[in-house]
Design a protein around this motif. Structure first.
Motif, short mmCIF file in Angstrom:
data_model
loop_
_atom_site.label_atom_id
_atom_site.label_comp_id
_atom_site.label_asym_id
_atom_site.label_seq_id
_atom_site.Cartn_x
_atom_site.Cartn_y
_atom_site.Cartn_z
N LEU A 287 -30.32 -21.25 22.76
CA LEU A 287 -28.90 -21.56 22.80
C LEU A 287 -28.27 -20.87 24.00
CD1 LEU A 287 -27.99 -21.11 19.04
CD2 LEU A 287 -28.45 -23.24 20.25
N SER A 288 -27.47 -21.59 24.73
CA SER A 288 -26.78 -20.96 25.85
C SER A 288 -25.52 -20.29 25.32
CB SER A 288 -26.44 -21.99 26.92
OG SER A 288 -25.57 -22.96 26.38
N SER A 289 -25.15 -19.21 25.97
CA SER A 289 -23.94 -18.49 25.57
C SER A 289 -22.73 -19.21 26.15
CB SER A 289 -23.97 -17.07 26.11
OG SER A 289 -25.04 -16.37 25.53
N PRO A 290 -21.66 -19.31 25.36
CA PRO A 290 -20.46 -19.93 25.90
C PRO A 290 -19.82 -19.01 26.94
CG PRO A 290 -20.02 -19.06 23.71
CD PRO A 290 -21.49 -18.87 23.99
N PRO A 291 -19.08 -19.58 27.89
CA PRO A 291 -18.39 -18.73 28.87
C PRO A 291 -17.38 -17.83 28.17
CG PRO A 291 -18.04 -21.09 29.33
CD PRO A 291 -18.84 -20.98 28.08
N LEU A 292 -17.18 -16.64 28.68
CA LEU A 292 -16.27 -15.70 28.05
C LEU A 292 -14.81 -15.98 28.38
CD1 LEU A 292 -18.22 -12.35 28.45
CD2 LEU A 292 -18.07 -13.85 26.45
N ASP A 293 -14.55 -16.59 29.52
CA ASP A 293 -13.17 -16.80 29.93
C ASP A 293 -13.02 -18.14 30.67
OD1 ASP A 293 -10.54 -16.01 30.08
OD2 ASP A 293 -10.81 -14.82 31.89
N PRO A 294 -13.29 -19.26 29.97
CA PRO A 294 -13.22 -20.56 30.64
C PRO A 294 -11.78 -20.99 30.92
CG PRO A 294 -13.56 -20.88 28.32
CD PRO A 294 -13.62 -19.39 28.56
N LYS A 295 -11.62 -21.81 31.92
CA LYS A 295 -10.31 -22.39 32.23
C LYS A 295 -9.91 -23.30 31.07
CE LYS A 295 -7.89 -24.80 35.85
NZ LYS A 295 -7.41 -24.14 37.03
N VAL A 296 -8.63 -23.23 30.67
CA VAL A 296 -8.17 -24.03 29.54
C VAL A 296 -7.40 -25.26 29.99
CG1 VAL A 296 -8.09 -22.06 27.96
CG2 VAL A 296 -6.05 -22.71 29.19
N ALA A 297 -7.52 -26.31 29.22
CA ALA A 297 -6.74 -27.52 29.44
C ALA A 297 -5.37 -27.35 28.78
CB ALA A 297 -7.48 -28.71 28.81
N ASP A 298 -4.45 -28.23 29.14
CA ASP A 298 -3.13 -28.17 28.51
C ASP A 298 -3.21 -28.48 27.03
OD1 ASP A 298 -2.22 -27.63 31.03
OD2 ASP A 298 -1.05 -29.46 31.24
N LEU A 299 -4.07 -29.44 26.68
CA LEU A 299 -4.27 -29.82 25.29
C LEU A 299 -5.75 -29.91 25.00
CD1 LEU A 299 -1.63 -32.70 25.03
CD2 LEU A 299 -1.39 -30.37 24.17
N VAL A 300 -6.14 -29.52 23.81
CA VAL A 300 -7.55 -29.62 23.42
C VAL A 300 -7.86 -31.05 22.99
CG1 VAL A 300 -7.70 -27.21 22.67
CG2 VAL A 300 -7.07 -28.97 21.03
N PRO A 301 -9.13 -31.41 22.93
CA PRO A 301 -9.49 -32.75 22.44
C PRO A 301 -9.05 -32.92 20.99
CG PRO A 301 -11.39 -31.62 23.39
CD PRO A 301 -10.29 -30.62 23.31
N ALA A 302 -8.72 -34.14 20.64
CA ALA A 302 -8.31 -34.43 19.26
C ALA A 302 -9.42 -35.14 18.51
CB ALA A 302 -7.05 -35.28 19.28
N ASP A 303 -10.64 -35.04 19.00
CA ASP A 303 -11.77 -35.71 18.36
C ASP A 303 -12.01 -35.17 16.96
OD1 ASP A 303 -11.89 -36.62 20.94
OD2 ASP A 303 -14.00 -36.16 21.24
N PRO A 304 -12.50 -36.02 16.05
CA PRO A 304 -12.80 -35.56 14.69
C PRO A 304 -14.15 -34.84 14.61
CG PRO A 304 -13.19 -37.90 14.86
CD PRO A 304 -12.60 -37.48 16.18
N ALA A 305 -14.80 -34.65 15.75
CA ALA A 305 -16.07 -33.92 15.81
C ALA A 305 -15.96 -32.87 16.91
CB ALA A 305 -17.22 -34.88 16.12
N VAL A 306 -16.82 -31.89 16.84
CA VAL A 306 -16.85 -30.83 17.85
C VAL A 306 -17.25 -31.44 19.19
CG1 VAL A 306 -17.97 -28.67 18.53
CG2 VAL A 306 -17.37 -29.07 16.13
N THR A 307 -16.54 -31.06 20.23
CA THR A 307 -16.79 -31.57 21.58
C THR A 307 -17.42 -30.49 22.45
OG1 THR A 307 -14.65 -30.87 22.44
CG2 THR A 307 -14.74 -33.05 21.38
N THR A 308 -17.85 -30.89 23.62
CA THR A 308 -18.36 -29.93 24.60
C THR A 308 -17.26 -28.93 24.94
OG1 THR A 308 -19.88 -31.57 25.48
CG2 THR A 308 -19.40 -29.68 26.88
#
Length: 95
Positions: free
Chosen positions: A6-27
């Motif tokens: 498993l790769s580690s998630p970035p500790l401080d990624p750039k954020v979007a204005d809004l998160v995805p509204a998908d009913p499933a977990v996204t990248t």
């Protein structure tokens, strides 16, 4: 069963204005899992949304107060969703 690295998630990624509204977990969710955890911690501590937006989301409130508020609310809402529903998807193997 073979082990999957498993790769580690970035500790401080750039954020979007809004998160995805998908009913499933996204990248995006997987890349921002640390951000979501930090948001949940800040919320549990009663931190002011303005401080959280500035420190955690890196949004300048003097330049973009509306964006900061939307991003904060969007990400906190998605973080809560991850604790209620999204984590099940991650347990099944993720995206």
């Amino acid at each position: 069963m073979p082990r999957v690295a498993l790769s580690s998630p970035p500790l401080d990624p750039k954020v979007a204005d809004l998160v995805p509204a998908d009913p499933a977990v996204t990248t995006y969710d997987e890349e921002h899992i640390v951000t979501y955890l930090r948001l949940l911690d800040a919320d549990a501590e009663g931190a002011d949304w303005r401080d959280v937006s500035r420190i955690l989301l890196h949004i300048d409130l003097d330049r973009a107060a509306g964006r900061a508020r939307r991003a904060f609310e969007s990400h906190l809402s998605r973080a809560r969703w991850m604790t209620e529903q999204g984590y099940l998807h991650l347990l099944r193997g993720g995206v």
